[in-house]
Design a protein around this motif. Sequence first.
Motif, PDB file in Angstrom:
ATOM      1  N   GLN A 205     -73.454 -23.193  16.477  1.00 45.29           N
ATOM      2  CA  GLN A 205     -73.067 -24.087  17.569  1.00 45.29           C
ATOM      3  C   GLN A 205     -73.404 -25.537  17.252  1.00 45.29           C
ATOM      4  O   GLN A 205     -72.719 -26.461  17.686  1.00 45.29           O
ATOM      5  CB  GLN A 205     -73.755 -23.655  18.859  1.00 45.29           C
ATOM      6  N   ALA A 206     -74.477 -25.741  16.474  1.00 47.28           N
ATOM      7  CA  ALA A 206     -74.878 -27.105  16.103  1.00 47.28           C
ATOM      8  C   ALA A 206     -74.243 -27.553  14.793  1.00 47.28           C
ATOM      9  O   ALA A 206     -74.520 -28.655  14.313  1.00 47.28           O
ATOM     10  CB  ALA A 206     -76.401 -27.177  15.985  1.00 47.28           C
ATOM     11  N   ARG A 207     -73.408 -26.681  14.213  1.00 49.84           N
ATOM     12  CA  ARG A 207     -72.746 -26.955  12.941  1.00 49.84           C
ATOM     13  C   ARG A 207     -73.750 -27.244  11.823  1.00 49.84           C
ATOM     14  O   ARG A 207     -73.559 -28.145  10.991  1.00 49.84           O
ATOM     15  CB  ARG A 207     -71.756 -28.120  13.087  1.00 49.84           C
ATOM     16  N   VAL A 208     -74.804 -26.453  11.841  1.00 48.09           N
ATOM     17  CA  VAL A 208     -75.810 -26.520  10.783  1.00 48.09           C
ATOM     18  C   VAL A 208     -75.611 -25.296   9.888  1.00 48.09           C
ATOM     19  O   VAL A 208     -75.540 -24.163  10.379  1.00 48.09           O
ATOM     20  CB  VAL A 208     -77.238 -26.531  11.364  1.00 48.09           C
ATOM     21  N   ARG A 209     -75.533 -25.518   8.602  1.00 52.60           N
ATOM     22  CA  ARG A 209     -75.237 -24.432   7.667  1.00 52.60           C
ATOM     23  C   ARG A 209     -76.387 -23.434   7.605  1.00 52.60           C
ATOM     24  O   ARG A 209     -77.544 -23.799   7.488  1.00 52.60           O
ATOM     25  CB  ARG A 209     -74.975 -25.021   6.272  1.00 52.60           C
ATOM     26  N   PHE A 210     -76.037 -22.161   7.679  1.00 59.41           N
ATOM     27  CA  PHE A 210     -77.029 -21.091   7.525  1.00 59.41           C
ATOM     28  C   PHE A 210     -77.381 -20.933   6.052  1.00 59.41           C
ATOM     29  O   PHE A 210     -76.501 -20.827   5.201  1.00 59.41           O
ATOM     30  CB  PHE A 210     -76.471 -19.778   8.071  1.00 59.41           C
ATOM     31  N   GLU A 211     -78.669 -20.929   5.744  1.00 62.81           N
ATOM     32  CA  GLU A 211     -79.135 -20.740   4.365  1.00 62.81           C
ATOM     33  C   GLU A 211     -79.919 -19.435   4.286  1.00 62.81           C
ATOM     34  O   GLU A 211     -80.955 -19.284   4.933  1.00 62.81           O
ATOM     35  CB  GLU A 211     -80.023 -21.903   3.937  1.00 62.81           C
ATOM     36  N   ARG A 212     -79.431 -18.519   3.470  1.00 62.62           N
ATOM     37  CA  ARG A 212     -80.063 -17.207   3.380  1.00 62.62           C
ATOM     38  C   ARG A 212     -81.503 -17.292   2.889  1.00 62.62           C
ATOM     39  O   ARG A 212     -82.340 -16.472   3.269  1.00 62.62           O
ATOM     40  CB  ARG A 212     -79.241 -16.295   2.471  1.00 62.62           C
ATOM     41  N   ARG A 213     -81.811 -18.269   2.076  1.00 69.99           N
ATOM     42  CA  ARG A 213     -83.180 -18.352   1.560  1.00 69.99           C
ATOM     43  C   ARG A 213     -84.185 -18.795   2.621  1.00 69.99           C
ATOM     44  O   ARG A 213     -85.394 -18.742   2.412  1.00 69.99           O
ATOM     45  CB  ARG A 213     -83.253 -19.264   0.339  1.00 69.99           C
TER      46      ARG A 213
END
Length: 333
Positions: A205-213
């Motif tokens: 929703q905040a357009r922040v990229r999800f980082e798996r690490r």
Amino acid sequence: MVATIRDVAELSGTSRSTVSRVMNGKLRVNPEVREHVLAAVKELGYRPNKVARSLRTQASRVLALVVSDISNPFFGSVIRGVEDVAGSADYLVVLFNSDEDVERERRYLSIIVAERMAGVIISPTSERKTDLSLLVDNGIPIVTVDRLAKTSGTDTVRSDNVEGARLATAHLLDQGYRRIGYVGGPAAATTSRERLVGYKAALRQARVRFERRLLSAGDFKEESGHVVMTKLLEAQPDAVLVANHTMAIGALRSLREAGLRYPDDLGFVSFDDPPWASLTHPSLTVIAQRDLEIGRQAAHLLKQRILEPDRPAVRAILQPELRVRESSLRPVP
């Protein structure tokens, strides 16, 4: 072969609980349904087991409460809520601790059936592996708390885990944090998976990229919180959401060992609001669950299920509360 209550239920097109109520002379049975049941009883030559009925009568005021981790204070409040309601209705509560162990949980369920307890409130160890069919087959009413089980048609009371994690993550994002780590629990637990969904939803929703690490998983216990937090720090998060407060204790120990302070070095939010959370310095921002109310509602639902075994299943979802304190408030430069 001796006919069983299951045979009567199948032949009459009813449930075992309905057959039981007819055989016990209960009034709250549709007359037409009663006729079908009695016809099946006559055709099969079914005879109730008087010894088993006697044992059921003796155990009819005993409820079983199976929790997945008795060391977690969340369940302490749930237990108190169950006891409050059960005690006022003259039920005794027998407590079992599965300790997140499916085999131990299975043994406890066998004991509950053997003792013919009136009903069960359970926090399933695993949605996939926990098997409640033994209870269902023996007509023992079930209410699940905190987590779901694969058995359909059971009442359940739990928190809105997705919304709780979304609120926590959105709050950290509002404070300006962008590299938010998540310390979750075991994938087998409904709570863990749902909280991860809420965490990802807030980032999206905040357009922040999800980082798996920035994602790590423990087992809801303190030591795993320490281990996975130590590993997570290698990814250099600027804030962390921890999926329960037991793991939060281990995570805070990891921060101390690394010479880091919250919120000066990173923001910190945890699920659950134990008494010490507001007493630490700085105090902890938390997602508070309505744990006492979860226990109370579960006991009320179980009482109703015992009286009305054929009513539709109820799924009660209680909304958690974001309690903002010092640990998540980003310092002003």
